[in-house]
Scaffold this motif. Structure first.
Motif, PDB file in Angstrom:
ATOM      1  N   VAL A  40       0.800  -1.227   0.000  1.00 41.97           N
ATOM      2  CA  VAL A  40       0.000   0.000   0.000  1.00 41.97           C
ATOM      3  C   VAL A  40       0.836   1.282   0.000  1.00 41.97           C
ATOM      4  O   VAL A  40       1.922   1.342   0.546  1.00 41.97           O
ATOM      5  CB  VAL A  40      -0.948   0.078   1.234  1.00 41.97           C
ATOM      6  CG1 VAL A  40      -2.087  -0.898   1.090  1.00 41.97           C
ATOM      7  CG2 VAL A  40      -0.177  -0.163   2.532  1.00 41.97           C
ATOM      8  N   SER A  41       0.220   2.313  -0.615  1.00 49.48           N
ATOM      9  CA  SER A  41       0.741   3.682  -0.563  1.00 49.48           C
ATOM     10  C   SER A  41       0.135   4.382   0.644  1.00 49.48           C
ATOM     11  O   SER A  41      -0.797   3.872   1.270  1.00 49.48           O
ATOM     12  CB  SER A  41       0.303   4.459  -1.801  1.00 49.48           C
ATOM     13  OG  SER A  41       0.996   4.053  -2.934  1.00 49.48           O
ATOM     14  N   ALA A  42       0.632   5.586   0.925  1.00 50.23           N
ATOM     15  CA  ALA A  42       0.007   6.441   1.929  1.00 50.23           C
ATOM     16  C   ALA A  42      -1.352   6.899   1.402  1.00 50.23           C
ATOM     17  O   ALA A  42      -1.576   6.933   0.189  1.00 50.23           O
ATOM     18  CB  ALA A  42       0.888   7.655   2.185  1.00 50.23           C
ATOM     19  N   GLU A  46      -1.453  12.474   1.749  1.00 53.07           N
ATOM     20  CA  GLU A  46      -0.680  12.341   2.988  1.00 53.07           C
ATOM     21  C   GLU A  46       0.814  12.648   2.763  1.00 53.07           C
ATOM     22  O   GLU A  46       1.435  13.346   3.565  1.00 53.07           O
ATOM     23  CB  GLU A  46      -0.874  10.910   3.501  1.00 53.07           C
ATOM     24  CG  GLU A  46      -0.585  10.660   4.944  1.00 53.07           C
ATOM     25  CD  GLU A  46      -1.195  11.645   5.939  1.00 53.07           C
ATOM     26  OE1 GLU A  46      -2.164  12.350   5.612  1.00 53.07           O
ATOM     27  OE2 GLU A  46      -0.641  11.725   7.054  1.00 53.07           O
ATOM     28  N   THR A  47       1.357  12.119   1.673  1.00 50.87           N
ATOM     29  CA  THR A  47       2.782  12.345   1.402  1.00 50.87           C
ATOM     30  C   THR A  47       3.059  13.847   1.218  1.00 50.87           C
ATOM     31  O   THR A  47       4.028  14.376   1.754  1.00 50.87           O
ATOM     32  CB  THR A  47       3.214  11.528   0.164  1.00 50.87           C
ATOM     33  OG1 THR A  47       2.952  10.148   0.436  1.00 50.87           O
ATOM     34  CG2 THR A  47       4.690  11.699  -0.134  1.00 50.87           C
ATOM     35  N   ASP A  48       2.183  14.520   0.488  1.00 48.57           N
ATOM     36  CA  ASP A  48       2.359  15.971   0.296  1.00 48.57           C
ATOM     37  C   ASP A  48       2.218  16.715   1.623  1.00 48.57           C
ATOM     38  O   ASP A  48       2.941  17.672   1.895  1.00 48.57           O
ATOM     39  CB  ASP A  48       1.334  16.517  -0.712  1.00 48.57           C
ATOM     40  CG  ASP A  48       1.675  16.085  -2.137  1.00 48.57           C
ATOM     41  OD1 ASP A  48       2.872  15.892  -2.418  1.00 48.57           O
ATOM     42  OD2 ASP A  48       0.744  15.939  -2.958  1.00 48.57           O
ATOM     43  N   GLY A  73       3.437   7.711   6.552  1.00 51.44           N
ATOM     44  CA  GLY A  73       2.215   7.694   5.729  1.00 51.44           C
ATOM     45  C   GLY A  73       1.849   6.278   5.320  1.00 51.44           C
ATOM     46  O   GLY A  73       0.701   5.839   5.451  1.00 51.44           O
ATOM     47  N   GLU A  74       2.827   5.534   4.849  1.00 54.29           N
ATOM     48  CA  GLU A  74       2.582   4.159   4.400  1.00 54.29           C
ATOM     49  C   GLU A  74       2.367   3.237   5.603  1.00 54.29           C
ATOM     50  O   GLU A  74       1.655   2.238   5.514  1.00 54.29           O
ATOM     51  CB  GLU A  74       3.752   3.670   3.544  1.00 54.29           C
ATOM     52  CG  GLU A  74       3.617   3.944   2.039  1.00 54.29           C
ATOM     53  CD  GLU A  74       3.718   5.399   1.626  1.00 54.29           C
ATOM     54  OE1 GLU A  74       4.142   6.234   2.450  1.00 54.29           O
ATOM     55  OE2 GLU A  74       3.369   5.714   0.468  1.00 54.29           O
ATOM     56  N   GLN A  75       2.976   3.578   6.742  1.00 49.60           N
ATOM     57  CA  GLN A  75       2.798   2.753   7.950  1.00 49.60           C
ATOM     58  C   GLN A  75       1.325   2.765   8.362  1.00 49.60           C
ATOM     59  O   GLN A  75       0.745   1.722   8.690  1.00 49.60           O
ATOM     60  CB  GLN A  75       3.669   3.297   9.094  1.00 49.60           C
ATOM     61  CG  GLN A  75       3.358   2.646  10.432  1.00 49.60           C
ATOM     62  CD  GLN A  75       4.529   2.671  11.410  1.00 49.60           C
ATOM     63  OE1 GLN A  75       5.663   2.917  11.027  1.00 49.60           O
ATOM     64  NE2 GLN A  75       4.252   2.412  12.665  1.00 49.60           N
ATOM     65  N   GLY A 149      11.522   7.554  -3.774  1.00 53.23           N
ATOM     66  CA  GLY A 149      11.147   8.492  -4.833  1.00 53.23           C
ATOM     67  C   GLY A 149       9.645   8.495  -5.016  1.00 53.23           C
ATOM     68  O   GLY A 149       8.987   7.473  -4.775  1.00 53.23           O
ATOM     69  N   ARG A 150       9.084   9.638  -5.458  1.00 52.40           N
ATOM     70  CA  ARG A 150       7.636   9.757  -5.582  1.00 52.40           C
ATOM     71  C   ARG A 150       7.090   8.635  -6.461  1.00 52.40           C
ATOM     72  O   ARG A 150       7.699   8.257  -7.462  1.00 52.40           O
ATOM     73  CB  ARG A 150       7.240  11.136  -6.150  1.00 52.40           C
ATOM     74  CG  ARG A 150       7.578  12.327  -5.244  1.00 52.40           C
ATOM     75  CD  ARG A 150       7.059  12.185  -3.825  1.00 52.40           C
ATOM     76  NE  ARG A 150       5.639  12.028  -3.667  1.00 52.40           N
ATOM     77  CZ  ARG A 150       4.780  13.020  -3.448  1.00 52.40           C
ATOM     78  NH1 ARG A 150       5.211  14.262  -3.372  1.00 52.40           N
ATOM     79  NH2 ARG A 150       3.490  12.772  -3.276  1.00 52.40           N
ATOM     80  N   GLY A 151       5.977   8.091  -6.047  1.00 51.19           N
ATOM     81  CA  GLY A 151       5.384   6.971  -6.782  1.00 51.19           C
ATOM     82  C   GLY A 151       6.070   5.645  -6.478  1.00 51.19           C
ATOM     83  O   GLY A 151       5.807   4.625  -7.119  1.00 51.19           O
ATOM     84  N   GLY A 152       6.957   5.642  -5.461  1.00 48.55           N
ATOM     85  CA  GLY A 152       7.831   4.495  -5.221  1.00 48.55           C
ATOM     86  C   GLY A 152       7.172   3.218  -4.733  1.00 48.55           C
ATOM     87  O   GLY A 152       7.817   2.166  -4.710  1.00 48.55           O
ATOM     88  N   THR A 153       5.896   3.287  -4.349  1.00 52.54           N
ATOM     89  CA  THR A 153       5.225   2.051  -3.940  1.00 52.54           C
ATOM     90  C   THR A 153       5.109   1.083  -5.121  1.00 52.54           C
ATOM     91  O   THR A 153       5.096  -0.134  -4.937  1.00 52.54           O
ATOM     92  CB  THR A 153       3.841   2.369  -3.330  1.00 52.54           C
ATOM     93  OG1 THR A 153       4.045   3.242  -2.222  1.00 52.54           O
ATOM     94  CG2 THR A 153       3.144   1.113  -2.825  1.00 52.54           C
ATOM     95  N   ASP A 154       5.064   1.634  -6.342  1.00 49.22           N
ATOM     96  CA  ASP A 154       5.069   0.766  -7.528  1.00 49.22           C
ATOM     97  C   ASP A 154       6.343  -0.081  -7.542  1.00 49.22           C
ATOM     98  O   ASP A 154       6.313  -1.272  -7.874  1.00 49.22           O
ATOM     99  CB  ASP A 154       5.026   1.601  -8.819  1.00 49.22           C
ATOM    100  CG  ASP A 154       3.710   2.360  -8.988  1.00 49.22           C
ATOM    101  OD1 ASP A 154       2.705   1.938  -8.399  1.00 49.22           O
ATOM    102  OD2 ASP A 154       3.709   3.378  -9.711  1.00 49.22           O
TER     103      ASP A 154
HETATM  104  N1  ASP Z   1       3.154   7.929  -1.091  1.00 49.77           N
HETATM  105  C1  ASP Z   1       4.250   8.074  -2.046  1.00 49.77           C
HETATM  106  C2  ASP Z   1       3.959   9.209  -3.009  1.00 49.77           C
HETATM  107  O1  ASP Z   1       2.940   9.869  -2.887  1.00 49.77           O
HETATM  108  C3  ASP Z   1       4.558   6.810  -2.753  1.00 49.77           C
HETATM  109  C4  ASP Z   1       3.465   6.276  -3.660  1.00 49.77           C
HETATM  110  O2  ASP Z   1       2.308   6.696  -3.554  1.00 49.77           O
HETATM  111  O3  ASP Z   1       3.757   5.416  -4.489  1.00 49.77           O
HETATM  112  O4  ASP Z   1       4.742   9.494  -3.863  1.00 49.77           O
END
Ligand code: ASP
Ligand code: ADP
Ligand code: MG
Length: 405
Positions: A40-42, A46-48, A73-75, A149-154
């Motif tokens: 899961v992502s945040a 939340e990250t912002d 956030g991810e926790q 890095g942003r989007g890193g949950t992928d």
């Molecule tokens: N929460 C992080 C972000 O907003 C990672 C992700 O969503 O993949 O970049």
């Protein structure tokens, strides 16, 4: 039994309702006899929000303590997802990056995954427990928390799928990869399949539906990936397969249009000895960890001098200018912000030299000035005013026939 890593992005876990719906999708996967593993992502925004809080103390992305704050956030969403799965009658357990461990390396804020421990996951799967990994985070050799890095949950999902020999399903807020961002061009069409190379180029040029490094990883490790909507009812999601090989790519000239906002341009004007100055410039920028994108070098009006221009991300501009300061690389340094990059991507471009010319024509017809142009084997990018992005995307999407089946 088929193992499936199911990754849910920010919108897909953006509220208790969305988390409950995601849990129902996992329940359906378990009922179908699969072994689901969740990443899961945040929660959306939340990250912002956390980045903003760190910013109050002058810390940005790249500061070690920013990463510690961001990982929270991810926790939170991993724990909430485990609770939602419990509501669905499944056994579930959250796993933080450091617990797995997801071992990271490289700079804070954009670390990469060096290794991923599987013992915790294997043990949970054996006990019939659904593991829920907090994405975007890991722990480095010095036991410090890092983010990817942003989007890193992928990337977390792709790496976990590779380590566990699983398929990787990326659940998001659109039902697949489209010929361009469907939020900008409603006529965009969903692609049934896209090759790793096409997807990599689309992602690298800004199509944020998948993080570029996750695609790179999936390609290198042969992980089958799928992009699908978390909003579909259980068992009904269709989406886009991200697959190995070129055959599909070769059939189409252009696979999509991507864009990236937040670009800036730096011009070094009147370089007396460009051959000497350019390497020093790029070395200084590399040292300051500034990624340089589109580069043009041209003769200047004063004989014997040259101009060097390139684009950087707006967030790196200040750092770039500081790195160039005092280098004596040019008579004058200028910068411009408020820019964006729009790119035409397609493996078929290899055989079509005229696409660059037609791109100029299409943008000119829409009164859009091309400030810098860059081409590679399978993409052509233009740096334009940020305000013109939506018009440019729509004009190119229609000019290259992407709205037609
Ligand atoms: N929460 C992080 C972000 O907003 C990672 C992700 O969503 O993949 O970049
Ligand atoms: P998540 O939070 O699930 O990771 P992202 O916001 O990172 O989701 O990515 C999904 C978004 O990517 C979509 O909402 C869409 O606006 C955008 N997008 C950009 N280009 C494309 C494309 N070519 N196909 C699909 N979505 C795209
Ligand atoms: Mg994303």
């Amino acid at each position: 039994m088929t193992r499936v890593v199911a990754k849910f992005g920010g919108t897909s876990v953006g509220s208790p309702e969305r988390i409950r719906h995601a849990a129902k999708l996992i329940r359906a996967s378990a009922d179908a006899g699969e072994h689901p593993i969740v990443v899961v992502s945040a929660m959306a925004g939340e990250t912002d929000r956390i980045l903003g809080l760190a910013g109050e103390f002058g810390a940005g992305l790249g500061d070690v303590e920013t990463d510690v704050a961001l990982a929270a956030g991810e926790q939170v969403s991993a724990a909430l997802m485990a609770l939602a799965l419990r509501e669905e009658g499944l056994k579930a357990q959250s796993v933080m990056g450091w617990q797995a461990p997801v071992v990271t390396t490289g700079p804070s804020g954009s670390a990469s995954i060096a290794d991923l421990g599987t013992a915790v996951f294997e043990a949970l799967l054996t006990e019939g427990v659904v593991p829920v990994l907090a994405g975007y985070q890991g722990i480095d050799a010095g036991a410090r928390i890092q983010t990817l890095g942003r989007g890193g949950t992928d990337l977390s999902a792709a790496a976990l799928a590779a380590a566990l020999g699983a398929r990787c399903d990326i659940y998001t807020d659109v039902d697949g990869v489209y010929t361009t961002d469907p939020r900008i061009e409603p006529a965009a069409r969903r692609l049934d399949a896209v090759s790793h190379d096409e997807m990599l180029e689309l992602a690298a040029q800004g199509a944020k539906v998948l993080q570029p490094r996750s695609v790179e990883f999936a390609k290198a490790r042969g992980v089958p990936m799928r992009v699908l909507s978390s909003f579909a009812p259980p068992g009904e999601a269709t989406g886009t397969d991200v697959v190995a090989g070129d055959p599909i790519a070769e059939k189409r000239l252009v696979s999509g249009i991507a864009y990236a906002r937040g670009q800036a341009r730096i011009a070094l004007l009147g370089q007396a000895d460009a051959a000497q100055a350019a390497p020093a410039v790029f070395e200084a920028l590399a040292k300051a960890e500034v990624g340089v994108d589109m580069i043009v070098q041209a003769h200047a009006r004063t004989p014997g001098t040259a101009n060097l221009e390139f684009s950087v991300a707006h967030r790196d501009l200040q750092r770039a200018l500081e790195a160039l300061d005092g280098l004596g690389a040019a008579a004058e340094i200028r910068s411009e912000t408020g820019l964006a990059k729009v790119s035409v991507v397609g493996a078929g471009l290899r055989q079509r030299a005229d696409v660059a010319r037609s791109l100029f024509g299409v943008l000119a017809a829409s009164d859009i000035e091309v400030k810098v142009l860059a081409t590679s084997e399978i993409k052509i990018s233009a740096l334009i005013e940020n305000d013109a992005v939506e018009r440019a995307v729509r004009a190119l999407h229609s000019a290259y026939g992407l709205d037609q089946v």
